[in-house]
Design an enzyme around this catalytic site. Sequence first.
Site, PDB file in Angstrom:
ATOM      1  N   PHE A 130       3.162 -14.722   1.054  1.00  0.00           N
ATOM      2  CA  PHE A 130       1.878 -14.863   0.350  1.00  0.00           C
ATOM      3  C   PHE A 130       2.140 -14.743  -1.157  1.00  0.00           C
ATOM      4  O   PHE A 130       1.525 -13.955  -1.860  1.00  0.00           O
ATOM      5  CB  PHE A 130       0.875 -13.802   0.804  1.00  0.00           C
ATOM      6  CG  PHE A 130       0.674 -13.747   2.291  1.00  0.00           C
ATOM      7  CD1 PHE A 130      -0.236 -14.589   2.918  1.00  0.00           C
ATOM      8  CD2 PHE A 130       1.405 -12.864   3.073  1.00  0.00           C
ATOM      9  CE1 PHE A 130      -0.418 -14.550   4.301  1.00  0.00           C
ATOM     10  CE2 PHE A 130       1.235 -12.810   4.452  1.00  0.00           C
ATOM     11  CZ  PHE A 130       0.312 -13.655   5.068  1.00  0.00           C
ATOM     12  N   ALA A 142       2.323 -18.020   6.710  1.00  0.00           N
ATOM     13  CA  ALA A 142       3.361 -16.978   6.689  1.00  0.00           C
ATOM     14  C   ALA A 142       3.834 -16.613   8.089  1.00  0.00           C
ATOM     15  O   ALA A 142       5.045 -16.398   8.305  1.00  0.00           O
ATOM     16  CB  ALA A 142       2.831 -15.742   5.968  1.00  0.00           C
ATOM     17  N   ASP A 190       4.056 -19.599   0.659  1.00  0.00           N
ATOM     18  CA  ASP A 190       2.609 -19.645   0.454  1.00  0.00           C
ATOM     19  C   ASP A 190       2.055 -20.895   1.133  1.00  0.00           C
ATOM     20  O   ASP A 190       2.753 -21.904   1.260  1.00  0.00           O
ATOM     21  CB  ASP A 190       2.265 -19.662  -1.037  1.00  0.00           C
ATOM     22  CG  ASP A 190       0.845 -19.192  -1.309  1.00  0.00           C
ATOM     23  OD1 ASP A 190       0.668 -17.994  -1.593  1.00  0.00           O
ATOM     24  OD2 ASP A 190      -0.088 -20.014  -1.205  1.00  0.00           O
ATOM     25  N   ASP A 218       2.291  -9.256   1.026  1.00  0.00           N
ATOM     26  CA  ASP A 218       1.115  -8.984   0.205  1.00  0.00           C
ATOM     27  C   ASP A 218       0.025  -9.995   0.546  1.00  0.00           C
ATOM     28  O   ASP A 218      -0.303 -10.877  -0.264  1.00  0.00           O
ATOM     29  CB  ASP A 218       1.492  -9.059  -1.284  1.00  0.00           C
ATOM     30  CG  ASP A 218       0.358  -8.639  -2.207  1.00  0.00           C
ATOM     31  OD1 ASP A 218      -0.624  -8.041  -1.721  1.00  0.00           O
ATOM     32  OD2 ASP A 218       0.444  -8.929  -3.415  1.00  0.00           O
ATOM     33  N   ARG A 221       4.525  -3.598  -8.602  1.00  0.00           N
ATOM     34  CA  ARG A 221       5.590  -4.571  -8.851  1.00  0.00           C
ATOM     35  C   ARG A 221       6.712  -3.990  -9.699  1.00  0.00           C
ATOM     36  O   ARG A 221       7.820  -4.546  -9.746  1.00  0.00           O
ATOM     37  CB  ARG A 221       5.000  -5.837  -9.485  1.00  0.00           C
ATOM     38  CG  ARG A 221       4.194  -6.684  -8.484  1.00  0.00           C
ATOM     39  CD  ARG A 221       3.848  -8.040  -9.031  1.00  0.00           C
ATOM     40  NE  ARG A 221       2.807  -8.008 -10.021  1.00  0.00           N
ATOM     41  CZ  ARG A 221       1.533  -8.359  -9.811  1.00  0.00           C
ATOM     42  NH1 ARG A 221       1.149  -8.761  -8.587  1.00  0.00           N
ATOM     43  NH2 ARG A 221       0.647  -8.319 -10.784  1.00  0.00           N
ATOM     44  N   CYS A 238      -4.979  -5.123   0.807  1.00  0.00           N
ATOM     45  CA  CYS A 238      -6.119  -5.028  -0.109  1.00  0.00           C
ATOM     46  C   CYS A 238      -7.423  -4.917   0.665  1.00  0.00           C
ATOM     47  O   CYS A 238      -8.506  -5.155   0.110  1.00  0.00           O
ATOM     48  CB  CYS A 238      -6.148  -6.222  -1.059  1.00  0.00           C
ATOM     49  SG  CYS A 238      -6.295  -7.821  -0.246  1.00  0.00           S
TER      50      CYS A 238
END
Length: 400
Positions: A231, A282, A253, A302, A215, A342
């Site tokens: 997100f 999204a 979101d 993300d 970030r 992730c």
Amino acid sequence: MDSLDYTPLRLRKNEERRLLAGHAWVFSNEVDIAATPIKDLTPGQPVLIEDHRGKAIGTGYANPQSLICARLVSRDKAHPFNASLLVHRLKVALSLRERLFTEPCYRLAYGESDGLPGLVVDRYGDVLVAQVTTAGMEVMQDAILEALHKAVHPKAVLWRNDSPVRELEGLDLYMRPALGEVPETVTLTEHGARFHAPLLSGQKTGWFFDQRDNRAWLARVSRGMKVLDLFSYVGAWGVQAALNGAESVTCVDASGDALESMAANAAENGVGDRVSGVKGDAFEVLKQLREDQARFDVVITDPPAFIKRRKDVKEGTAAYRRLNQMAMQVMAKDGLLIACSCSQHLEAASLEAQLWGAARHVDRSLQILARGGQAPDHPVHPAMPETAYLKAVLCRAVQA
């Protein structure tokens, strides 16, 4: 506690090689079930892991209900897996975080990477959120609380044991205070921005410390830009983009509660007039934005993990391709994309391949400007690729 207190767990011939190379997991098909029947073990039972000749490798705990039937915690005979070792490992983990960060807000314990398989602890000053994901740590909860007290003296501890991964260990899902009065939200600062993170109603452990370093890119790419944060959760990306001079930020979101928290965080930082929220899926929002011919200079993707298990790799990889392709379709002619994953099962090279494929499909050229991973309070165990999961790519997508 000495080795006599541990049940021997004997491995088959040559199955110790991965452990000797540094890994910490024992799979059920690696055990000599004739010498040590797995079914006779109880979930969380302390074990002495041995090679096929009976030579001790180290101590840990077992769970016959899991494919990962044992986890190696200590290779040192003088310091076996017990309450004292928990205190020592937490203090070692704490010493690293205190060297890295000036404020006591970070991931204090990160599972295997800190020698604490099955335990994650996030710290927000004197409030801790702990998550146990294995039977071995579940039976040690009282010892964990005592170790946390000795290491950091928290005023409040929340057990956030609602991760679906617990079901693989035959564990119930629950969330409950373990110590003191747990607040609904906690306050933290990141790169000069002030945030309120929801502990009881938020995602995971309330905040995503792992993206902290990535970030920081926003300080270089946000000024004067129109930003789309997909997100967005409570606005960690979007609010910081606005604070770094973005002309406007649209946060998307599916959770109305998350967007309310995002709006509160934007107001807290004095950028509420430049940050707006859109509630929805999204992919559906991106479709509508494209139809509306909306254009953004910076887009952040993300998402939660699209690939939770190895069998999901093909479908999940396609989802990353589709998401980022749709993101590029609402970008200005010379736009920047911050694409994240992730999913531990998605390799960095594969993510970049999907970005390149998506760019070519929409007639854009692509330049990779920076690559990022998880912040240093999520250290990577060199022998355990499973501990390295986060990928972030900052790239420029120019329309041909």
